[in-house]
Design an enzyme around this catalytic site. Sequence first.
Site, PDB file in Angstrom:
ATOM      1  N   LYS A  37       0.833  -1.216   0.000  1.00  0.00           N
ATOM      2  CA  LYS A  37       0.000   0.000   0.000  1.00  0.00           C
ATOM      3  C   LYS A  37       0.864   1.261   0.000  1.00  0.00           C
ATOM      4  O   LYS A  37       0.644   2.177  -0.776  1.00  0.00           O
ATOM      5  CB  LYS A  37      -0.912   0.034   1.248  1.00  0.00           C
ATOM      6  CG  LYS A  37      -1.882  -1.124   1.351  1.00  0.00           C
ATOM      7  CD  LYS A  37      -2.771  -1.010   2.595  1.00  0.00           C
ATOM      8  CE  LYS A  37      -2.001  -1.070   3.912  1.00  0.00           C
ATOM      9  NZ  LYS A  37      -1.295  -2.348   4.140  1.00  0.00           N
ATOM     10  N   ARG A  80      -9.295   1.227   8.481  1.00  0.00           N
ATOM     11  CA  ARG A  80      -8.890  -0.138   8.783  1.00  0.00           C
ATOM     12  C   ARG A  80      -9.993  -0.904   9.505  1.00  0.00           C
ATOM     13  O   ARG A  80      -9.817  -2.080   9.815  1.00  0.00           O
ATOM     14  CB  ARG A  80      -7.665  -0.095   9.688  1.00  0.00           C
ATOM     15  CG  ARG A  80      -6.364  -0.476   8.998  1.00  0.00           C
ATOM     16  CD  ARG A  80      -5.288  -0.507  10.059  1.00  0.00           C
ATOM     17  NE  ARG A  80      -4.100  -1.192   9.668  1.00  0.00           N
ATOM     18  CZ  ARG A  80      -3.051  -0.612   9.091  1.00  0.00           C
ATOM     19  NH1 ARG A  80      -3.081   0.660   8.792  1.00  0.00           N
ATOM     20  NH2 ARG A  80      -1.987  -1.323   8.826  1.00  0.00           N
ATOM     21  N   ARG A  96      11.534  -5.958   4.742  1.00  0.00           N
ATOM     22  CA  ARG A  96      11.229  -4.524   4.704  1.00  0.00           C
ATOM     23  C   ARG A  96      12.193  -3.759   5.610  1.00  0.00           C
ATOM     24  O   ARG A  96      12.498  -4.190   6.711  1.00  0.00           O
ATOM     25  CB  ARG A  96       9.785  -4.260   5.162  1.00  0.00           C
ATOM     26  CG  ARG A  96       9.508  -2.755   5.299  1.00  0.00           C
ATOM     27  CD  ARG A  96       8.050  -2.390   5.164  1.00  0.00           C
ATOM     28  NE  ARG A  96       7.218  -2.839   6.273  1.00  0.00           N
ATOM     29  CZ  ARG A  96       5.910  -2.609   6.344  1.00  0.00           C
ATOM     30  NH1 ARG A  96       5.292  -1.964   5.367  1.00  0.00           N
ATOM     31  NH2 ARG A  96       5.208  -3.046   7.364  1.00  0.00           N
ATOM     32  N   ARG A 139      11.413  -2.501  11.259  1.00  0.00           N
ATOM     33  CA  ARG A 139      10.451  -1.963  12.228  1.00  0.00           C
ATOM     34  C   ARG A 139      10.176  -3.000  13.319  1.00  0.00           C
ATOM     35  O   ARG A 139      10.088  -4.178  13.032  1.00  0.00           O
ATOM     36  CB  ARG A 139       9.134  -1.636  11.500  1.00  0.00           C
ATOM     37  CG  ARG A 139       9.026  -0.195  11.071  1.00  0.00           C
ATOM     38  CD  ARG A 139       7.911   0.012  10.069  1.00  0.00           C
ATOM     39  NE  ARG A 139       6.606  -0.498  10.485  1.00  0.00           N
ATOM     40  CZ  ARG A 139       5.514  -0.427   9.733  1.00  0.00           C
ATOM     41  NH1 ARG A 139       5.565   0.129   8.534  1.00  0.00           N
ATOM     42  NH2 ARG A 139       4.376  -0.909  10.161  1.00  0.00           N
ATOM     43  N   ARG A 156      -0.639  -9.216  13.313  1.00  0.00           N
ATOM     44  CA  ARG A 156      -1.213  -8.153  12.475  1.00  0.00           C
ATOM     45  C   ARG A 156      -2.056  -8.733  11.339  1.00  0.00           C
ATOM     46  O   ARG A 156      -3.064  -8.153  10.949  1.00  0.00           O
ATOM     47  CB  ARG A 156      -0.104  -7.261  11.927  1.00  0.00           C
ATOM     48  CG  ARG A 156       0.489  -6.365  13.002  1.00  0.00           C
ATOM     49  CD  ARG A 156       1.821  -5.777  12.591  1.00  0.00           C
ATOM     50  NE  ARG A 156       1.710  -4.870  11.484  1.00  0.00           N
ATOM     51  CZ  ARG A 156       2.706  -4.544  10.679  1.00  0.00           C
ATOM     52  NH1 ARG A 156       3.897  -5.077  10.867  1.00  0.00           N
ATOM     53  NH2 ARG A 156       2.523  -3.696   9.709  1.00  0.00           N
TER      54      ARG A 156
END
Length: 214
Positions: free
Chosen positions: A13, A88, A127, A160, A171
Amino acid sequence: MIIVMLGAPGAGKGTQAEMIAAKYQIPHISTGDIFRYNIKNNTDLGKEAKKYMDEGKLVPDELTVRLLLDRVAKDDCRNGYVLDGFPRTIPQAEVLTSELEKNGAKVDYAIDIEVPDENIIRRMSGRRACVNCGATYHIVYAAPKVEGICDKCGSKLVLRDDDKPETVKKRLDVYHEQTQPLIDYYKKAGVLKSVDGTKDLHDVFADIVTILED
Ligand code: ADP
Ligand code: ADP
Ligand code: ZN
């Protein structure tokens, strides 16, 4: 043009929203980035949001909605914007719809980036995020020019906290339970468009541009 990006954590996204924002000259608004900015600056909002984010849970709707509505009321949003990570939950989407209605506006496109869970877990471990400007990279698919260093600002890149595999699983559960229903919500509103997010990121972008310029 008001665009909502849908998709699991790690679907791409942010990557796509950034490219859309650059091409169409509209702001890219990421609630996750706004929360991380507040955490970095140790604000009250940041302290509150961090409690939830570290556990892979959603920040409460009330807090998130207030923050988002303040942001989209700013001048630079007059010609539209691309939302990344908001809404969300169904209640968040309902507030957005009713606030936009007050100005005779609506979400024009909800773009769902489809990526299976197996790919997500692999993708997230690669990531890397800039500690300073929030820019996102991937060690294989979107590598920075110099390993561990942000192309845009020269700061350090890190994994992260919430991208560790245990938190990613949590998540994903939260995504399926609370966020996935938005696909149906926007389908009913007649604005849902889906793209195959497993393709190369430039091919995904080309598919999105085709949708927006159809
Ligand atoms: P990702 O891009 O990987 O999906 P984000 O940066 O969008 O992650 O979000 C990181 C975290 O910030 C989420 O796990 C959640 O705790 C919080 N968050 C971001 N946006 C929202 C939102 N709209 N509602 C509730 N929590 C949010
Ligand atoms: P989201 O905002 O949905 O959480 P990101 O845009 O941050 O997702 O992308 C998650 C990770 O996957 C990042 O490391 C990003 O560089 C990488 N990525 C994004 N799109 C693709 C793609 N199409 N193929 C492979 N990796 C991708
Ligand atoms: Zn940077």
